[in-house]
Write a protein that holds these residues in place. Structure first.
Motif, PDB file in Angstrom:
ATOM      1  N   ASN A 133       0.807  -1.220   0.000  1.00 48.16           N
ATOM      2  CA  ASN A 133       0.000   0.000   0.000  1.00 48.16           C
ATOM      3  C   ASN A 133       0.835   1.263   0.000  1.00 48.16           C
ATOM      4  O   ASN A 133       0.366   2.313  -0.447  1.00 48.16           O
ATOM      5  CB  ASN A 133      -0.954  -0.008   1.197  1.00 48.16           C
ATOM      6  CG  ASN A 133      -2.252  -0.712   0.879  1.00 48.16           C
ATOM      7  OD1 ASN A 133      -3.165  -0.146   0.311  1.00 48.16           O
ATOM      8  ND2 ASN A 133      -2.323  -1.989   1.232  1.00 48.16           N
ATOM      9  N   ARG A 134       2.075   1.181   0.474  1.00 48.83           N
ATOM     10  CA  ARG A 134       2.945   2.361   0.391  1.00 48.83           C
ATOM     11  C   ARG A 134       3.253   2.704  -1.070  1.00 48.83           C
ATOM     12  O   ARG A 134       3.436   3.870  -1.414  1.00 48.83           O
ATOM     13  CB  ARG A 134       4.269   2.109   1.121  1.00 48.83           C
ATOM     14  CG  ARG A 134       4.187   1.887   2.601  1.00 48.83           C
ATOM     15  CD  ARG A 134       3.769   3.077   3.445  1.00 48.83           C
ATOM     16  NE  ARG A 134       2.392   3.438   3.306  1.00 48.83           N
ATOM     17  CZ  ARG A 134       1.355   2.738   3.802  1.00 48.83           C
ATOM     18  NH1 ARG A 134       1.559   1.619   4.450  1.00 48.83           N
ATOM     19  NH2 ARG A 134       0.119   3.151   3.649  1.00 48.83           N
ATOM     20  N   ILE A 135       3.301   1.682  -1.913  1.00 53.39           N
ATOM     21  CA  ILE A 135       3.531   1.930  -3.342  1.00 53.39           C
ATOM     22  C   ILE A 135       2.359   2.721  -3.922  1.00 53.39           C
ATOM     23  O   ILE A 135       2.539   3.714  -4.619  1.00 53.39           O
ATOM     24  CB  ILE A 135       3.715   0.594  -4.100  1.00 53.39           C
ATOM     25  CG1 ILE A 135       4.933  -0.156  -3.554  1.00 53.39           C
ATOM     26  CG2 ILE A 135       3.862   0.841  -5.597  1.00 53.39           C
ATOM     27  CD1 ILE A 135       5.055  -1.586  -4.077  1.00 53.39           C
ATOM     28  N   GLY A 136       1.145   2.253  -3.627  1.00 55.03           N
ATOM     29  CA  GLY A 136      -0.031   2.980  -4.096  1.00 55.03           C
ATOM     30  C   GLY A 136      -0.124   4.372  -3.508  1.00 55.03           C
ATOM     31  O   GLY A 136      -0.502   5.324  -4.205  1.00 55.03           O
ATOM     32  N   ASP A 137       0.240   4.499  -2.244  1.00 55.76           N
ATOM     33  CA  ASP A 137       0.136   5.798  -1.579  1.00 55.76           C
ATOM     34  C   ASP A 137       1.073   6.834  -2.194  1.00 55.76           C
ATOM     35  O   ASP A 137       0.784   8.041  -2.143  1.00 55.76           O
ATOM     36  CB  ASP A 137       0.431   5.654  -0.091  1.00 55.76           C
ATOM     37  CG  ASP A 137      -0.624   4.800   0.611  1.00 55.76           C
ATOM     38  OD1 ASP A 137      -1.650   4.491  -0.026  1.00 55.76           O
ATOM     39  OD2 ASP A 137      -0.417   4.449   1.773  1.00 55.76           O
ATOM     40  N   ALA A 138       2.166   6.366  -2.767  1.00 56.85           N
ATOM     41  CA  ALA A 138       3.058   7.290  -3.476  1.00 56.85           C
ATOM     42  C   ALA A 138       2.320   7.931  -4.647  1.00 56.85           C
ATOM     43  O   ALA A 138       2.516   9.115  -4.947  1.00 56.85           O
ATOM     44  CB  ALA A 138       4.306   6.556  -3.963  1.00 56.85           C
ATOM     45  N   GLY A 139       1.457   7.157  -5.313  1.00 56.87           N
ATOM     46  CA  GLY A 139       0.641   7.709  -6.394  1.00 56.87           C
ATOM     47  C   GLY A 139      -0.294   8.792  -5.890  1.00 56.87           C
ATOM     48  O   GLY A 139      -0.494   9.812  -6.556  1.00 56.87           O
ATOM     49  N   PHE A 140      -0.895   8.576  -4.715  1.00 64.16           N
ATOM     50  CA  PHE A 140      -1.782   9.585  -4.129  1.00 64.16           C
ATOM     51  C   PHE A 140      -1.016  10.879  -3.872  1.00 64.16           C
ATOM     52  O   PHE A 140      -1.475  11.978  -4.225  1.00 64.16           O
ATOM     53  CB  PHE A 140      -2.381   9.052  -2.823  1.00 64.16           C
ATOM     54  CG  PHE A 140      -3.575   9.828  -2.336  1.00 64.16           C
ATOM     55  CD1 PHE A 140      -3.466  11.162  -1.956  1.00 64.16           C
ATOM     56  CD2 PHE A 140      -4.823   9.225  -2.259  1.00 64.16           C
ATOM     57  CE1 PHE A 140      -4.570  11.875  -1.508  1.00 64.16           C
ATOM     58  CE2 PHE A 140      -5.943   9.932  -1.817  1.00 64.16           C
ATOM     59  CZ  PHE A 140      -5.805  11.261  -1.440  1.00 64.16           C
ATOM     60  N   LEU A 141       0.162  10.762  -3.250  1.00 62.41           N
ATOM     61  CA  LEU A 141       0.957  11.959  -2.948  1.00 62.41           C
ATOM     62  C   LEU A 141       1.356  12.710  -4.212  1.00 62.41           C
ATOM     63  O   LEU A 141       1.231  13.945  -4.289  1.00 62.41           O
ATOM     64  CB  LEU A 141       2.204  11.561  -2.165  1.00 62.41           C
ATOM     65  CG  LEU A 141       2.017  11.271  -0.676  1.00 62.41           C
ATOM     66  CD1 LEU A 141       3.309  10.705  -0.091  1.00 62.41           C
ATOM     67  CD2 LEU A 141       1.606  12.529   0.077  1.00 62.41           C
ATOM     68  N   LEU A 142       1.822  11.986  -5.221  1.00 62.20           N
ATOM     69  CA  LEU A 142       2.228  12.637  -6.469  1.00 62.20           C
ATOM     70  C   LEU A 142       1.035  13.293  -7.153  1.00 62.20           C
ATOM     71  O   LEU A 142       1.149  14.405  -7.688  1.00 62.20           O
ATOM     72  CB  LEU A 142       2.877  11.611  -7.403  1.00 62.20           C
ATOM     73  CG  LEU A 142       4.236  11.062  -6.952  1.00 62.20           C
ATOM     74  CD1 LEU A 142       4.688   9.935  -7.861  1.00 62.20           C
ATOM     75  CD2 LEU A 142       5.284  12.173  -6.917  1.00 62.20           C
TER      76      LEU A 142
END
Length: 632
Positions: free
Chosen positions: A176-185
């Protein structure tokens, strides 16, 4: 603080209070910890239900800032909430379904040593989910987004003293940290484009600037969808969800039905203005909306195939959740957000019911998960069998159960894309088949483990009542969609989402007919293979052994990820970062300087003889050298 502020505060605050009290004093509260947590959810469900009713039937729409949270230059982020029909649906689903899962947990977790800790985490999970759906800006949604990730990590790994739950919790956290990077970007890009993170302001800015910033708006949509693939377990980030079954079964019900995995579908629907208005190709020559649909449909089919041969009662349901979420994304990507949210709403009832029924089976079978060891349990667990049958019929899309209405709406939404349509019809057939394969193997036939069967018993009332309520919802919840575009559901969510110009749905009867045929065919085939002629699956497994192995091993995706990302990154870290850069370059440089200093010291320490005459000689020698330099 006005009336609506107070209701929102109570709705969000009640589970937070339960989290704090149980977290601080739960060890001393004993069994009351469970009832306290459930009471907090009851309060939240009452106030949240009133807010849902006001938005859906009372015409309430409100976008209110409570106070300024962050102010740094041009960045201004308020703490505020948004109330509209979409929020109303989510409030009802989260609070109502979570309430019954809490009540069920009182019986299910009664003998667990971490009873108080479990209910503290459970309340925290609901608190963060409510924060996520009520936030009126990307930043506040992200706080809830990260919060449900933390809660899932704690609850999946709840039995941390065992290897499997601990590793599953870590896997969920990392993926989920991988996906969360997409949210931040995506959030950074939105702020860079428009200077705001409030949904209402971003929506208006997208409308005003979509022609000039078409590609960048579409790129933001892609980034947010990457985030959604993590939280809602879609290709390629779905791998954490099957392993998440290592947590307590009510946690699985909460994650799959009311909280975490629905967050991605909610996010895509909340920012419908991005997907509906931007048609710029951002990846593989297609716009972000089409990527949402195709990834969703492929995930739906892909997960369904893996459920066909799985023998773990909870993992079968986990693959089912991945598949049904794919349906929701397929509809959302075709701009039928109301159909996606409709399926989210009905799915919450029958998927929570199915997991709680699976927990009831495990409760009776001493936590055995393998359906190959079950059989004939309908005589021992009549109510559980009835409830799982209702949930299975709803999942299979059999009329008039809830899943039929929402799945039909999704098939209508994708009918214009033949590939997506037939892929989802085939998936509907597979869904009905694997669900009733599990149902018939658990509750029909002869007991395969007589010792377990003899000691099996029905669950207590505190577990049966929540299942009964959810079973009722699995039967009745879909009727709000009766009538298609003229249904109550369409009226309730009218004008909630931004849609492209000239958007319209098909009025063909093909989707409904295809869905019904697919559902009934799957159920009938499962009955033939696992009740009438149970030797057929054994023969088929031998005849189609290569296919069976591929499905049973889940296409070796975990192993591929292990090799590409884990072992490869480990090798890079070991040979390049550790050995080359750290040990050779950095340590080598430091050690070289040390050896140089040591060598100089070894030479010059010989000059320290302790003799005054020697020091005087060196002083004269140095003086002569200095004079020589100055006279040059």
């Amino acid at each position: 603080m006005n009336f609506w502020d107070t209701l929102v505060f109570i709705t969000v605050g009640a589970p937070f209070v339960g989290f704090l009290i149980n977290g601080l004093f739960g060890r001393k509260l004993g069994k009351f910890a469970g009832w306290l947590a459930t009471l907090m959810l009851l309060i939240s469900a009452i106030t949240g239900g009133y807010l849902a009713y006001s938005t859906l039937f009372g015409g309430l729409t409100l976008d209110r800032d409570i106070y300024l949270w962050i102010a740094a230059g041009d960045l201004k982020i308020p703490v505020g909430y948004i109330l509209d029909p979409l929020t109303g649906v989510m409030l009802f689903v989260v609070t109502f379904v979570s309430l019954w899962i809490h009540m069920y947990s009182i019986g299910y977790m009664a003998e667990d040593e971490g009873y108080w800790r479990y209910f503290s985490y459970l309340n925290m999970f609901v608190f963060f989910m409510l924060l996520l759906v009520l936030g009126n800006n990307f930043a506040l949604t992200f706080v809830g987004w990260e919060g449900v990730g933390l809660a899932s990590y704690l609850l999946i790994g709840f039995w941390y003293y065992r290897d499997a739950p601990r590793q599953a919790g870590m896997k969920a956290f990392v993926v989920n940290r991988i996906g969360d990077a997409g949210f931040l970007l995506g959030m950074f890009l939105i702020f860079a484009l428009f200077g705001t993170l409030k949904y209402s302001e971003v929506s208006q800015a997208v409308i005003n600037n979509v022609e000039n910033l078409n590609f960048f708006i579409g790129l933001a949509g892609l980034l947010f969808f990457i985030a959604a693939t993590g939280k809602s377990a879609q290709i390629p980030l779905y791998v954490w969800l099957p392993d998440a079954m290592e947590g307590p079964t009510p946690v699985s019900a909460l994650i799959h039905a009311a909280t975490m995995v629905t967050a991605g579908v909610y996010l895509v629907s909340r920012i419908s203005f991005i997907y509906s208005l931007s048609d710029a190709p951002v990846l593989f020559g297609v716009p972000s909306s089409m990527l949402v649909s195709y990834i969703g449909a492929l995930t739906a089919f892909f997960a369904a195939t893996m459920a066909l041969v799985n023998n773990d009662i909870k993992r079968i349901l986990a693959f089912s959740t991945i598949s049904q979420l794919g349906y929701m994304f397929a509809a959302a990507g075709m701009f039928s957000y109301s159909a996606g949210i409709f399926h989210l709403y009905t799915h919450a009832f029958f998927k929570a019911l199915l997991f709680l029924a699976a927990g009831s089976v495990m409760h009776a079978m001493h936590d055995v998960l393998d359906i190959q060891r079950m059989g004939g349990l309908r005589k021992k667990l009549p109510f559980t069998a009835l409830f799982m049958g209702i949930g299975g019929l709803a999942l299979a899309g059999i009329p008039p159960f809830a899943g039929f209405f929402s799945k039909d709406e999704i098939l209508i939404a994708v009918e214009k894309q033949p590939f997506l349509f037939w892929l989802l019809v085939i998936t509907a057939f597979l869904t009905a088949f694997y669900m009733f394969r599990m149902f018939f193997m658990v509750f029909f036939g002869k007991p395969r483990d007589t010792h377990l069967y003899e000691h099996a018993h029905e669950s207590p009332a505190v577990m049966l009542i929540p299942m009964g309520i959810l079973a009722l919802g699995s039967i009745l919840a879909g009727f709000v969609g009766l009538g298609g575009e003229k249904s109550l559901w369409s009226a309730l969510l009218h004008d909630t989402f931004t849609l492209p110009e000239h958007f319209h749905l098909s009025h063909s009867s093909l989707p409904m007919i295809s869905g019904i045929i697919a559902g009934f065919s799957g159920v009938i085939l499962a009955y033939i293979m696992y009740v009438l002629a149970p030797n057929i699956p054994v023969v088929m497994a031998k005849v189609f052994k290569p296919v069976y192995i591929i499905l049973y091993r889940r296409y070796w995706v975990d192993e591929i990820y292990e090799f590409i990302f884990v072992k490869t990154l480990y090798a890079i870290n070991k040979w390049i970062l550790y050995l080359l850069i750290d040990r050779i370059i950095i340590d080598g440089t430091v050690n070289a300087l040390a050896w140089i200093s040591y060598a100089f010291g070894a030479v010059f320490r010989k000059l320290q003889t302790g003799s005054v005459r020697t020091y005087a000689l060196w002083l004269v020698f140095g003086f002569l050298i200095l004079i020589g330099i100055l006279t040059l």
